[in-house]
Motif scaffolding. Structure first.
Motif, PDB file in Angstrom:
ATOM      1  N   UNK A 150       0.975  -1.187  -0.282  1.00 56.43           N
ATOM      2  CA  UNK A 150       0.411  -0.269  -0.156  1.00 56.43           C
ATOM      3  C   UNK A 150       1.048   1.184   0.326  1.00 56.43           C
ATOM      4  N   UNK A 151       0.938   2.224  -0.796  1.00 52.66           N
ATOM      5  CA  UNK A 151       1.651   2.898  -1.251  1.00 52.66           C
ATOM      6  C   UNK A 151       0.886   4.119  -1.017  1.00 52.66           C
ATOM      7  N   UNK A 152      -0.300   4.901  -1.194  1.00 50.55           N
ATOM      8  CA  UNK A 152      -1.059   5.536  -0.701  1.00 50.55           C
ATOM      9  C   UNK A 152      -0.069   6.477  -2.716  1.00 50.55           C
ATOM     10  N   UNK A 153      -0.812   5.679  -3.432  1.00 48.14           N
ATOM     11  CA  UNK A 153       0.032   6.863  -4.117  1.00 48.14           C
ATOM     12  C   UNK A 153      -0.787   8.160  -4.467  1.00 48.14           C
ATOM     13  N   UNK A 154      -0.733   9.742  -4.973  1.00 45.88           N
ATOM     14  CA  UNK A 154      -1.403  10.625  -4.677  1.00 45.88           C
ATOM     15  C   UNK A 154      -1.177  11.752  -6.112  1.00 45.88           C
ATOM     16  N   UNK A 155      -1.438  10.480  -7.059  1.00 44.05           N
ATOM     17  CA  UNK A 155      -1.527  11.258  -8.641  1.00 44.05           C
ATOM     18  C   UNK A 155      -3.195  12.939  -8.671  1.00 44.05           C
ATOM     19  N   UNK A 194       6.305   4.327  -2.984  1.00 43.04           N
ATOM     20  CA  UNK A 194       7.489   3.042  -2.500  1.00 43.04           C
ATOM     21  C   UNK A 194       8.218   2.917  -1.600  1.00 43.04           C
ATOM     22  N   UNK A 195       8.766   4.685  -1.081  1.00 39.59           N
ATOM     23  CA  UNK A 195       9.882   5.078   0.099  1.00 39.59           C
ATOM     24  C   UNK A 195       8.682   4.500   1.213  1.00 39.59           C
ATOM     25  N   UNK A 196       7.635   5.108   1.423  1.00 38.56           N
ATOM     26  CA  UNK A 196       6.622   4.911   2.793  1.00 38.56           C
ATOM     27  C   UNK A 196       5.542   3.947   2.631  1.00 38.56           C
ATOM     28  N   UNK A 197       6.009   3.201   1.766  1.00 38.69           N
ATOM     29  CA  UNK A 197       4.251   1.900   1.420  1.00 38.69           C
ATOM     30  C   UNK A 197       4.698   1.374   2.939  1.00 38.69           C
ATOM     31  N   UNK A 243       2.487 -14.664  -9.540  1.00 34.95           N
ATOM     32  CA  UNK A 243       3.673 -13.091 -10.389  1.00 34.95           C
ATOM     33  C   UNK A 243       2.553 -12.488 -10.241  1.00 34.95           C
ATOM     34  N   UNK A 244       3.632 -10.409 -10.442  1.00 39.57           N
ATOM     35  CA  UNK A 244       3.169  -9.273 -10.581  1.00 39.57           C
ATOM     36  C   UNK A 244       3.124  -8.952 -11.262  1.00 39.57           C
ATOM     37  N   UNK A 245       2.192  -8.281 -11.891  1.00 42.02           N
ATOM     38  CA  UNK A 245       2.025  -7.037 -12.956  1.00 42.02           C
ATOM     39  C   UNK A 245       1.325  -6.039 -12.527  1.00 42.02           C
ATOM     40  N   UNK A 246       1.519  -4.698 -12.822  1.00 40.16           N
ATOM     41  CA  UNK A 246       1.758  -3.632 -12.429  1.00 40.16           C
ATOM     42  C   UNK A 246       1.677  -2.627 -13.047  1.00 40.16           C
ATOM     43  N   UNK A 247       1.128  -0.507 -12.968  1.00 38.09           N
ATOM     44  CA  UNK A 247       1.162   0.191 -14.128  1.00 38.09           C
ATOM     45  C   UNK A 247       2.900   0.662 -13.432  1.00 38.09           C
ATOM     46  N   UNK A 248       3.485   0.698 -11.650  1.00 39.50           N
ATOM     47  CA  UNK A 248       4.264   1.287 -11.873  1.00 39.50           C
ATOM     48  C   UNK A 248       5.336   1.178 -12.643  1.00 39.50           C
ATOM     49  N   UNK A 249       5.951   1.776 -12.619  1.00 33.70           N
ATOM     50  CA  UNK A 249       7.582   1.590 -12.829  1.00 33.70           C
ATOM     51  C   UNK A 249       8.471   0.903 -11.956  1.00 33.70           C
ATOM     52  N   UNK A 250       9.330  -0.376 -12.603  1.00 35.18           N
ATOM     53  CA  UNK A 250      10.097  -1.616 -11.509  1.00 35.18           C
ATOM     54  C   UNK A 250      10.426  -0.582 -10.909  1.00 35.18           C
ATOM     55  N   UNK A 251      11.035   0.259 -11.111  1.00 37.04           N
ATOM     56  CA  UNK A 251      12.419   0.683  -9.743  1.00 37.04           C
ATOM     57  C   UNK A 251      11.468   0.861  -8.590  1.00 37.04           C
ATOM     58  N   UNK A 252      10.014   1.501  -8.586  1.00 35.21           N
ATOM     59  CA  UNK A 252       9.316   1.301  -7.558  1.00 35.21           C
ATOM     60  C   UNK A 252       8.735   0.683  -6.809  1.00 35.21           C
ATOM     61  N   UNK A 253       8.565  -0.574  -7.964  1.00 33.53           N
ATOM     62  CA  UNK A 253       8.248  -2.199  -6.702  1.00 33.53           C
ATOM     63  C   UNK A 253       9.207  -2.583  -6.187  1.00 33.53           C
TER      64      UNK A 253
END
Length: 330
Positions: free
Chosen positions: A24-29, A71-74, A95-105
């Motif tokens: 849970x990253x609580x992204x805010x776009x 990601x840092x506060x996940x 497996x894991x599939x995300x729209x996020x960038x791999x670095x943040x995952x």
């Protein structure tokens, strides 16, 4: 005939979304949408792809920055680790599939102490949700047919991709969203609840039969799924419409004479049929129509089943089956 239900104990692979499902990253776009789109809720990745440089790169960098901050506060989603352990214990690949960038995952996984599988796909993958190929490619990566996988997500994109791919999908942790819930085969309030469903071998009513079961009940679905119809009529618009109604009512099988192909007259009489279907086996044509929407409907060469020419409507057919079943009951 196969069962008209999704049996969770028969799932052979799982495709997880990442954010909101495992981490849970609580992204805010919202600030990004406000800055670039006046607050309009647009699909960011798809819209960015259509923008010109340097605005496109600027937007993508802003999206990445927000993902990295999140990601840092996940934090780990409650029950996610337990569900993954359950799958590992049963030797069910995932497996894991995300729209996020791999670095943040990867950064989020470090934050929550989670071991990512080798089959982890961010938006750098060849296809990105809601493109169905993002999920079918993921299923192939774990060596499981897409039809035997379960997609677990909390948002619209993975549910759209699953529906487009003809895959089974459940909504977790976001059950109050009516748009998402309408696309899912089932909803689970928590990952713990989904884990219980697997342990208890729950049988879920598939998305495509939900309305029929709501109006007629599970027993009616079970009776319908035990039925076959044989296409003995011209492949007309009415024929296809009736087959569609029967499929939605849970019909188990459609049969067509072996060797029968789509004729020029049938193509001419149905303007929505593709010219590519001319001369195509009718079995193959019907599979192309129904397979994604009705994965449990079997279409085969043969002559078994009630002649379609004798079926007035799906409603009458279901009522006749019900009356026949009742008459045979003690």
């Amino acid at each position: 005939m196969s069962s008209p239900y999704i049996h969770l104990d028969q799932i052979r692979g799982v495709v997880f979304d990442w954010d909101g499902v495992i981490a849970e990253s609580r992204l805010d776009f919202a600030p990004i949408r406000e800055k670039y789109f006046g607050g309009r809720r647009v699909p960011l990745l798809e819209t960015a792809a259509e923008m010109r440089e340097p605005l496109r790169t600027e937007l993508m960098n802003a999206i990445r920055d927000e993902e990295m901050r999140g990601a840092a506060r996940s934090a780990a989603v409650a029950g996610a680790f337990d569900l993954v352990s359950l799958l590992d214990g049963r030797r069910i690949p995932w497996c894991v599939v995300s729209r996020n960038c791999r670095e943040s995952i990867e950064r989020a996984a470090q934050s929550i102490g989670f071991r990512l599988p080798p089959q982890t796909f961010g938006r750098e993958a060849r296809h990105v949700k809601p493109d169905p190929r993002a999920l079918t490619d993921a299923a192939a990566s774990i060596g499981v047919p897409a039809s035997q996988c379960l997609v677990v997500g909390d948002y619209l994109y993975e549910l759209l991709a699953a529906r487009r791919a003809g895959m089974r999908c459940v909504l977790v942790n976001n059950c109050s969203d009516p748009e998402c819930a309408a696309l899912a085969d089932a909803t689970f309030a928590t990952m713990h609840a989904l884990a219980r469903g697997l342990v208890e071998a729950q049988a879920l009513v598939p998305w495509e039969y939900r309305r029929f079961v709501r109006d007629n009940g599970r027993r009616a679905l079970e009776r319908m799924h035990g039925q076959s119809v044989h296409v003995d009529v011209f492949l007309s618009p009415r024929c296809l419409s009736l087959l569609g109604d029967l499929a939605a009512a849970g019909l188990g099988e459609i049969t067509v004479n072996a060797g029968r192909t789509v004729s020029p007259a049938e193509l001419e009489g149905h303007p929505l049929l593709s010219p590519l279907w001319l001369g195509m086996p009718v079995v193959q044509a019907l599979i192309s129509i129904f397979a994604v929407h009705y994965p449990l409907l079997h279409v085969a060469a043969g002559q078994a089943g009630r002649p379609l020419s004798s079926v007035v409507s799906a409603q009458n057919f279901a009522a006749e089956i019900s009356r026949g079943s009742s008459a045979g009951s003690p």
